[in-house]
Design a protein around this motif. Structure first.
Motif, PDB file in Angstrom:
ATOM      1  N   UNK A   1     -12.268   2.809   1.114  1.00  0.00           N
ATOM      2  CA  UNK A   1     -12.184   1.452   0.582  1.00  0.00           C
ATOM      3  C   UNK A   1     -11.783   1.437  -0.887  1.00  0.00           C
ATOM      4  N   UNK A   2     -12.029   2.539  -1.586  1.00  0.00           N
ATOM      5  CA  UNK A   2     -11.746   2.598  -3.027  1.00  0.00           C
ATOM      6  C   UNK A   2     -11.425   4.026  -3.425  1.00  0.00           C
ATOM      7  N   UNK A   3     -10.655   4.164  -4.492  1.00  0.00           N
ATOM      8  CA  UNK A   3     -10.404   5.481  -5.066  1.00  0.00           C
ATOM      9  C   UNK A   3     -10.744   5.462  -6.549  1.00  0.00           C
ATOM     10  N   UNK A   4     -11.285   6.598  -7.009  1.00  0.00           N
ATOM     11  CA  UNK A   4     -11.469   6.858  -8.427  1.00  0.00           C
ATOM     12  C   UNK A   4     -10.383   7.867  -8.797  1.00  0.00           C
ATOM     13  N   UNK A   5      -9.298   7.399  -9.390  1.00  0.00           N
ATOM     14  CA  UNK A   5      -8.137   8.259  -9.615  1.00  0.00           C
ATOM     15  C   UNK A   5      -8.009   8.660 -11.078  1.00  0.00           C
ATOM     16  N   UNK A   6      -7.924   9.944 -11.305  1.00  0.00           N
ATOM     17  CA  UNK A   6      -7.631  10.453 -12.643  1.00  0.00           C
ATOM     18  C   UNK A   6      -6.238   9.981 -13.062  1.00  0.00           C
ATOM     19  N   UNK A   7      -5.980   9.969 -14.359  1.00  0.00           N
ATOM     20  CA  UNK A   7      -4.686   9.485 -14.850  1.00  0.00           C
ATOM     21  C   UNK A   7      -3.783  10.646 -15.263  1.00  0.00           C
ATOM     22  N   UNK A   8      -4.198  11.364 -16.313  1.00  0.00           N
ATOM     23  CA  UNK A   8      -3.347  12.414 -16.884  1.00  0.00           C
ATOM     24  C   UNK A   8      -3.295  13.601 -15.919  1.00  0.00           C
TER      25      UNK A   8
ATOM     26  N   UNK B   1       5.385   2.410 -18.694  1.00  0.00           N
ATOM     27  CA  UNK B   1       6.076   1.853 -17.537  1.00  0.00           C
ATOM     28  C   UNK B   1       5.303   1.931 -16.239  1.00  0.00           C
ATOM     29  N   UNK B   2       3.986   2.168 -16.307  1.00  0.00           N
ATOM     30  CA  UNK B   2       3.163   2.152 -15.101  1.00  0.00           C
ATOM     31  C   UNK B   2       2.839   0.694 -14.769  1.00  0.00           C
ATOM     32  N   UNK B   3       3.240   0.200 -13.607  1.00  0.00           N
ATOM     33  CA  UNK B   3       3.028  -1.211 -13.291  1.00  0.00           C
ATOM     34  C   UNK B   3       1.563  -1.554 -13.074  1.00  0.00           C
ATOM     35  N   UNK B   4       1.196  -2.764 -13.432  1.00  0.00           N
ATOM     36  CA  UNK B   4      -0.198  -3.197 -13.321  1.00  0.00           C
ATOM     37  C   UNK B   4      -0.673  -3.288 -11.875  1.00  0.00           C
ATOM     38  N   UNK B   5       0.250  -3.416 -10.912  1.00  0.00           N
ATOM     39  CA  UNK B   5      -0.192  -3.530  -9.531  1.00  0.00           C
ATOM     40  C   UNK B   5      -0.527  -2.183  -8.902  1.00  0.00           C
ATOM     41  N   UNK B   6      -0.534  -1.125  -9.704  1.00  0.00           N
ATOM     42  CA  UNK B   6      -0.941   0.197  -9.211  1.00  0.00           C
ATOM     43  C   UNK B   6      -2.436   0.428  -9.385  1.00  0.00           C
ATOM     44  N   UNK B   7      -3.138  -0.475 -10.060  1.00  0.00           N
ATOM     45  CA  UNK B   7      -4.564  -0.268 -10.299  1.00  0.00           C
ATOM     46  C   UNK B   7      -5.284  -1.601 -10.477  1.00  0.00           C
ATOM     47  N   UNK B   8      -6.602  -1.560 -10.281  1.00  0.00           N
ATOM     48  CA  UNK B   8      -7.436  -2.751 -10.444  1.00  0.00           C
ATOM     49  C   UNK B   8      -8.161  -2.761 -11.778  1.00  0.00           C
ATOM     50  N   UNK B   9      -8.751  -1.622 -12.143  1.00  0.00           N
ATOM     51  CA  UNK B   9      -9.533  -1.550 -13.367  1.00  0.00           C
ATOM     52  C   UNK B   9      -9.484  -0.120 -13.897  1.00  0.00           C
TER      53      UNK B   9
ATOM     54  N   UNK C   1      -0.039   1.883  -5.253  1.00  0.00           N
ATOM     55  CA  UNK C   1       0.383   0.532  -4.878  1.00  0.00           C
ATOM     56  C   UNK C   1       0.191   0.300  -3.380  1.00  0.00           C
ATOM     57  N   UNK C   2       0.547   1.299  -2.576  1.00  0.00           N
ATOM     58  CA  UNK C   2       0.404   1.166  -1.128  1.00  0.00           C
ATOM     59  C   UNK C   2      -1.061   1.062  -0.725  1.00  0.00           C
ATOM     60  N   UNK C   3      -1.926   1.838  -1.387  1.00  0.00           N
ATOM     61  CA  UNK C   3      -3.353   1.784  -1.091  1.00  0.00           C
ATOM     62  C   UNK C   3      -3.907   0.398  -1.404  1.00  0.00           C
ATOM     63  N   UNK C   4      -3.523  -0.150  -2.546  1.00  0.00           N
ATOM     64  CA  UNK C   4      -3.968  -1.499  -2.900  1.00  0.00           C
ATOM     65  C   UNK C   4      -3.379  -2.543  -1.956  1.00  0.00           C
ATOM     66  N   UNK C   5      -2.137  -2.299  -1.527  1.00  0.00           N
ATOM     67  CA  UNK C   5      -1.495  -3.236  -0.621  1.00  0.00           C
ATOM     68  C   UNK C   5      -2.218  -3.379   0.712  1.00  0.00           C
ATOM     69  N   UNK C   6      -2.981  -2.363   1.080  1.00  0.00           N
ATOM     70  CA  UNK C   6      -3.753  -2.389   2.323  1.00  0.00           C
ATOM     71  C   UNK C   6      -5.190  -2.853   2.086  1.00  0.00           C
ATOM     72  N   UNK C   7      -5.471  -3.325   0.868  1.00  0.00           N
ATOM     73  CA  UNK C   7      -6.794  -3.860   0.565  1.00  0.00           C
ATOM     74  C   UNK C   7      -7.718  -2.920  -0.166  1.00  0.00           C
ATOM     75  N   UNK C   8      -7.257  -1.705  -0.480  1.00  0.00           N
ATOM     76  CA  UNK C   8      -8.084  -0.764  -1.207  1.00  0.00           C
ATOM     77  C   UNK C   8      -8.196  -1.103  -2.682  1.00  0.00           C
ATOM     78  N   UNK C   9      -9.251  -0.624  -3.305  1.00  0.00           N
ATOM     79  CA  UNK C   9      -9.461  -0.853  -4.738  1.00  0.00           C
ATOM     80  C   UNK C   9      -9.180   0.444  -5.482  1.00  0.00           C
ATOM     81  N   UNK C  10      -8.432   0.346  -6.575  1.00  0.00           N
ATOM     82  CA  UNK C  10      -8.067   1.520  -7.365  1.00  0.00           C
ATOM     83  C   UNK C  10      -8.708   1.418  -8.744  1.00  0.00           C
TER      84      UNK C  10
END
Length: 292
Positions: free
Chosen positions: A16-23, A71-79, A41-50
């Motif tokens: 349902x959610x991922x805790x994703x490292x950045x660097x 240039x990282x788009x805002x729709x790739x993450x929630x918070x 983006x695809x994970x969020x598109x299916x309702x997942x939280x990033x």
């Protein structure tokens, strides 16, 4: 035994959610990784939280601005949840006193300037020279492109003698800035501890950043802890933290340890990977060459 996968989409329905490292996972300090962006983006598109969970020693707003500029788009993450956020809360609560000696580059000014609303009435933190300090706040070397931890040994000797605690705002030891490996605050804190000093940590793999992430995830509607996936390339930070928090882990082999698993970064050699993990007594449930 870790299972090597080819894409996040192979397992994303489990979470349902991922805790994703950045660097090292989403960018290399200079350029975003398009396939990683698309995967989130695809994970969020299916309702997942990033939740982007990073050991950056700066508040989340500063990290967001960096991602925007990159240039990282805002729709790739929630918070975004940062080690800087968790460490800042501790500093403003007086963990190392109110008069502190700050070690860190100019880009970390937001750590002292961007005060969360809940601490607006807290007693101010004053930055002072080492000989006047009650504690140390370390966000990284003063000059991360040229300095090494040993450069700080004389100051650390004085600080240790005076019994000053160090707040380490970034437990990472090194990161790769493009093709250049640079030292982080964690390397300085490790030297200080080796010399007999006391260091306090708030980023991965330590509990405070995960507690903050849990609070931020709850504000998004929450998730079953059994359905949270941690993603990262740091064996001593991302993987160790996920294990301590009882989270499933997707280890990105093409980050800090990319040269350990064969010539094809996108396709880690299974035997090399499992042997390497065994020597570190870690076994993440999933591994992947690069996040995609």
């Amino acid at each position: 035994m870790t299972r090597i996968i080819g894409a996040l989409s192979e397992i994303s329905d489990r979470y349902q959610a991922v805790y994703c490292d950045i660097w090292g996972c989403l960018h290399n300090g200079v350029t975003p990784f398009p396939e990683a962006v698309a995967a989130l983006q695809a994970f969020r598109g299916k309702g997942g939280k990033v939740l982007l969970l990073t050991n950056a020693p700066r508040p989340a707003g500063a990290v967001a601005a960096t991602l925007d500029a990159m240039g990282v788009p805002r729709d790739a993450w929630d918070v975004i949840v940062t080690s800087g956020d968790a460490a800042q809360e501790a500093m403003l609560s007086g963990a190392v006193g109110r008069r502190v000696w700050h070690i860190g580059p100019d880009k970390d000014e937001g750590f002292f300037r961007d005060i969360p609303a809940e601490f607006a009435k807290a007693a101010p933190i004053e930055r002072v020279p080492l000989d006047q300090a009650e504690g140390i706040v370390c966000t990284g070397p003063f000059d991360e492109m040229t300095e090494v931890p040993e450069d700080y040994r004389p100051q650390f000797l004085l600080a240790k003698t005076r019994g000053l605690p160090m707040l380490c705002a970034n437990p990472d030891v090194v990161v790769d800035m493009g093709e250049t490996r640079i030292y982080c605050a964690g390397a300085l804190a490790a030297l200080y501890e080796d010399m007999g000093g006391t260091a306090l940590y708030f980023g991965k793999p330590h509990p405070p950043i995960y507690d903050l992430a849990s609070r931020r995830l709850a504000a998004l509607g929450g998730a079953d802890p059994a359905q949270i996936l941690a993603i990262g390339d740091g064996i001593n930070t991302d993987v160790a933290g996920a294990v301590a928090e009882d989270l499933d882990m997707l280890f990105v082999t093409g980050g800090l340890a990319a040269d350990q698993f064969g010539p094809d970064v996108d396709a880690p050699n299974p035997d090399l990977l499992r042997a390497w993990l065994a020597t570190r007594q870690q076994d993440p449930i999933w591994s992947i060459g690069r996040l995609r």
